[in-house]
Design an enzyme around this catalytic site. Sequence first.
Site, PDB file in Angstrom:
ATOM      1  N   LYS A  31      -1.163  -4.027  -3.360  1.00 25.52           N
ATOM      2  CA  LYS A  31      -2.315  -3.507  -2.860  1.00 25.52           C
ATOM      3  C   LYS A  31      -2.582  -2.065  -3.551  1.00 25.52           C
ATOM      4  O   LYS A  31      -2.230  -0.995  -2.949  1.00 25.52           O
ATOM      5  CB  LYS A  31      -2.140  -3.154  -1.385  1.00 25.52           C
ATOM      6  CG  LYS A  31      -3.495  -2.647  -0.500  1.00 25.52           C
ATOM      7  CD  LYS A  31      -4.571  -3.229  -0.660  1.00 25.52           C
ATOM      8  CE  LYS A  31      -5.708  -2.823   0.569  1.00 25.52           C
ATOM      9  NZ  LYS A  31      -5.989  -1.397   0.203  1.00 25.52           N
ATOM     10  N   ASP A  67       8.006   5.729 -11.197  1.00 20.30           N
ATOM     11  CA  ASP A  67       7.460   6.573 -12.512  1.00 20.30           C
ATOM     12  C   ASP A  67       8.067   7.975 -12.747  1.00 20.30           C
ATOM     13  O   ASP A  67       8.247   8.421 -13.707  1.00 20.30           O
ATOM     14  CB  ASP A  67       6.155   6.680 -12.286  1.00 20.30           C
ATOM     15  CG  ASP A  67       5.474   5.430 -12.422  1.00 20.30           C
ATOM     16  OD1 ASP A  67       6.103   4.203 -12.647  1.00 20.30           O
ATOM     17  OD2 ASP A  67       4.085   5.337 -12.586  1.00 20.30           O
ATOM     18  N   SER A 109       0.728  -1.145   0.025  1.00 21.45           N
ATOM     19  CA  SER A 109      -0.072  -0.211   0.039  1.00 21.45           C
ATOM     20  C   SER A 109       0.748   1.241   0.029  1.00 21.45           C
ATOM     21  O   SER A 109       1.405   1.642  -1.007  1.00 21.45           O
ATOM     22  CB  SER A 109      -1.072  -0.058   1.005  1.00 21.45           C
ATOM     23  OG  SER A 109      -0.621   0.231   2.455  1.00 21.45           O
TER      24      SER A 109
END
Length: 450
Positions: free
Chosen positions: A379, A365, A354
């Site tokens: 998650k 990214d 998470s």
Amino acid sequence: MANNKREYEMESAESRSEVISDEPVFTVERSEIKAERPGRRDPNEKHSRNRQRGNHGFAKGFLSGAVVAVIVTTAVISAAPGIESGQLFSSGEKVLDSDTANKIETLAAYIQSSYYEDVDIEDLREGLYEGLFENLDIYSQYYTAEEYESLLESSLEGTYCGIGTSLQQDTETMMVSVVRVYEGSPAEEAGLEAGDVIYMVDEYEATSMELSELVTYIRGEESTTVHLVTYRNGEEIEYDIERRNLTFPTVSSEMLDDSVGYIAVSEFTDATTEQFSTALDELQDAGMESLIVDLRSNPGGVLTTVCDMLDEILPEGLILYTEDREGNREEYMSTDDTSLDLPLVVLVDENSASASEIFAGAIQDREAGTIVGTTTYGKGVVQSIRTLSDGTAFKVTTHRYYTPGGTCIQDIGITPDVEIEYEFLGGEDDEYSYELDNQIQKALEILQEE
């Protein structure tokens, strides 16, 4: 990636309040993105259906020797839009139509008249509330008032009364094992170790219930004792461990090789942002020229916390965004107030979940560092937690979240830039040190090349 993991967090969450209904009054408490083990069972033994499983799964899980699971700990929590009084209504077919109500009353009447022990009507009602969430995903659940109070205490304040461990459970075998034993905790003093398999907690068999319920029996009043039966390398070991009120730091840091800073984050609580910021300042004052952030076995935490921490590292831009089933999008951004212009490596493993995945996904990214380790938990959904006027609460999955590049990592996880399984480089008698941790050594190698 097959997701047969269940986790429950012992220490974290966040709060807010907005009225969303009239009769009875409901209050929005929070939304969370969290890899926690669902706690949909009331600790009251009378209506805990999972306890009836008996020996289910333990022998199979114990003998297999392979548990794929994630930890006992936190949620990523964010604020959800308010719903004004009277706006909560069903958009589909009524669940409690006359036939259903009659059937429930028939079943309840038979239980009350024929069950071999006295039955508390409130226990039956609680079971009905829990049952509403039973066929949703593993994250949606109902909390009794006591469970919710405990959740808030441990999640918001980072404190609880227990023994000081993080636990994990395999959803197929139900086997429970120790992921982390906190330094200075009663568990550490008693000799409990990471990797130990928990078989019994007092008179309760660990595989007979979900981890969230089992944790309620490990916790308790200060100075009381919990009896554990565990297995380590096939040997049965018993412990009597005294519970204490515990508060653990979630951040630890040190300098490696004079110029490399190292920060380990065990979870993302409300207190973690300040601890992380302090660690960064101290490492920079000590001459840090590059940084390793260790998120291995970090199950998640408060959404605002991970966003604030990323804001200290990243320049202005997208951190993540969420979407509900209608496609409504909410973005979380970093500002240009501060950023860390240093070579960075983030360590992850299959127990990084998470909020840890939000952290790693944003770094990856945004090309702000290198992700090293093994594929993370996966998650990628968000839960909204809401309270009722009687102090009970419920949690429902309401959103998916996406990394800045538009990836939803649910059941997939984040693939590291450099994949390397953990290996302890020392001998049988050697104690752990970063010099003997192959993943940290790989991180150092990468940083030296930059």
